[in-house]
Design a protein around this motif. Structure first.
Motif, PDB file in Angstrom:
ATOM      1  N   ASP A   2      23.003 -18.688  45.989  1.00  0.00           N
ATOM      2  CA  ASP A   2      23.047 -20.134  45.735  1.00  0.00           C
ATOM      3  C   ASP A   2      23.599 -20.421  44.345  1.00  0.00           C
ATOM      4  O   ASP A   2      24.423 -21.318  44.159  1.00  0.00           O
ATOM      5  N   VAL A   3      23.124 -19.673  43.363  1.00  0.00           N
ATOM      6  CA  VAL A   3      23.591 -19.871  41.986  1.00  0.00           C
ATOM      7  C   VAL A   3      25.079 -19.566  41.889  1.00  0.00           C
ATOM      8  O   VAL A   3      25.844 -20.299  41.256  1.00  0.00           O
ATOM      9  N   ALA A   4      25.507 -18.470  42.533  1.00  0.00           N
ATOM     10  CA  ALA A   4      26.924 -18.114  42.503  1.00  0.00           C
ATOM     11  C   ALA A   4      27.774 -19.203  43.140  1.00  0.00           C
ATOM     12  O   ALA A   4      28.853 -19.542  42.629  1.00  0.00           O
ATOM     13  N   ALA A   5      27.298 -19.769  44.247  1.00  0.00           N
ATOM     14  CA  ALA A   5      28.041 -20.844  44.911  1.00  0.00           C
ATOM     15  C   ALA A   5      28.160 -22.060  44.005  1.00  0.00           C
ATOM     16  O   ALA A   5      29.210 -22.718  43.961  1.00  0.00           O
ATOM     17  N   MET A   6      27.090 -22.376  43.254  1.00  0.00           N
ATOM     18  CA  MET A   6      27.125 -23.526  42.345  1.00  0.00           C
ATOM     19  C   MET A   6      28.160 -23.330  41.245  1.00  0.00           C
ATOM     20  O   MET A   6      28.906 -24.243  40.886  1.00  0.00           O
ATOM     21  N   VAL A   7      28.227 -22.120  40.707  1.00  0.00           N
ATOM     22  CA  VAL A   7      29.158 -21.843  39.611  1.00  0.00           C
ATOM     23  C   VAL A   7      30.606 -21.961  40.086  1.00  0.00           C
ATOM     24  O   VAL A   7      31.473 -22.441  39.345  1.00  0.00           O
ATOM     25  N   LYS A   8      30.871 -21.572  41.314  1.00  0.00           N
ATOM     26  CA  LYS A   8      32.244 -21.563  41.828  1.00  0.00           C
ATOM     27  C   LYS A   8      32.683 -22.912  42.377  1.00  0.00           C
ATOM     28  O   LYS A   8      33.863 -23.116  42.642  1.00  0.00           O
ATOM     29  N   ALA A   9      31.752 -23.832  42.574  1.00  0.00           N
ATOM     30  CA  ALA A   9      32.078 -25.112  43.194  1.00  0.00           C
ATOM     31  C   ALA A   9      32.798 -26.050  42.243  1.00  0.00           C
ATOM     32  O   ALA A   9      32.693 -25.931  41.014  1.00  0.00           O
TER      33      ALA A   9
END
Length: 310
Positions: A82-89
């Motif tokens: 989830d954190v990785a997805a937030m950073v890449k969004a």
């Protein structure tokens, strides 16, 4: 911070302009898939996922919702994916106002790593939580007109984050659609006489609904604005007495939470009280009649009208 972004946006615009470019991200059920979308939005709740998703899909892109259908926003813990997805969004959209209690640390971490995080709740004229003037009620989505404004604001934020004004136009288009839904909700609720516009709910999530659509609260099963609190026996006994004296005919439960306490209250009241489940903290599954924000609010309005119209 990029010019035009709200003060609720965490610094990191440069990183946000990077697309996902074929990277794998996790769906709400934990599965992952590949995407080549240049623009993506991560939303915390299924409700924000629906509204933000309509905006981003209009302009071209995709939405990834952190919380699965049926999750309680007060009690969701994110994964490292989830954190990785937030950073890449391109943009992360959260409710704010203390709703996503389990996401606080993850949002801080994502912000430090360059994510652009927009908390829309503080920009929607939040009102004090009932009985607590020192804290604001986070359940802003229970007023459809407020979510219409949210769609426009999300469009503006996404336009600022990507440099593409088409998203601002899309935000206005979705906002117009939501105002039509607001009119439909009001029409459905017109069937409830003024004398019967009294709600007893499992927790304090209907303050905005009451203000917008003309309902009052006779009490809640779980004290405070979160589902994580617990009532004591004296609270339940007092509320049961209120149910009897006020002639309450329905108690409204949340599909995202067990109904044991609500069922116990109905039994304690000892009157003909029905327990009616509403979609409050989460959309419903596909085919439920509540799998978009618009359909969720229309379904809730129908269930309330059916229970209280007499």
């Amino acid at each position: 911070m990029a010019r035009g972004l709200s003060t609720h946006v965490v610094a990191g615009v440069a990183a946000a302009t990077l697309g996902l470019g074929g990277c794998a991200i996790a769906d709400g059920d934990g599965a992952s898939h590949e995407t080549d979308a240049a623009v993506s939005v991560v939303a915390s709740t299924t409700i924000l996922g629906s509204v933000a998703g309509q905006v981003v899909e209009c302009g071209g892109g995709q939405v990834h919702t952190l919380m699965p259908v049926g999750a309680d926003p007060h009690d969701y813990s994110p994964s490292s994916a989830d954190v990785a997805a937030m950073v890449k969004a391109s943009l992360v959209v959260v409710n704010g106002l203390g709703l996503e209690e389990g996401l606080t640390s993850a949002l801080d971490t994502a912000g430090e790593d360059g994510a652009v995080v927009y908390a829309v709740g503080p920009d929607l004229d939040p009102q004090p939580r009932e009985g607590a003037s020192d804290s604001l009620d986070p359940h802003i989505w229970m007023d459809v007109a407020r979510m219409a404004k949210a769609a426009s604001l999300i469009g503006d934020q996404l336009a600022a984050a990507t440099g593409d004004d088409a998203y601002a136009t899309c935000g206005l288009t979705v906002s117009d659609s939501l105002m039509e839904t607001d009119t439909e909700v009001r029409s459905i609720l017109d069937a409830v006489p003024e004398s019967r516009r009294v709600l007893v709910t499992d927790h304090q999530a209907f303050g905005y609904f009451g203000s917008a659509y003309g309902f009052t609260s006779a009490g809640v099963v779980i004290p405070g604005g979160s589902t994580l609190a617990e009532p004591n026996s004296a609270d339940l006994a007092a509320l049961a007495d209120t149910v009897r004296t006020e002639g309450v005919t329905a108690i409204f439960a949340n599909t995202a939470n067990p109904t044991a306490l609500v069922d116990a209250l109905a039994q304690e009241a000892g009157t003909q009280v029905s327990v009616v489940e509403l979609y409050v903290g989460s959309l419903g599954a596909a085919g439920s009649g509540a799998d978009t924000y618009q359909s969720m609010m229309l379904t809730d309005a129908r269930r309330i009208a059916d229970a209280l119209a007499g």
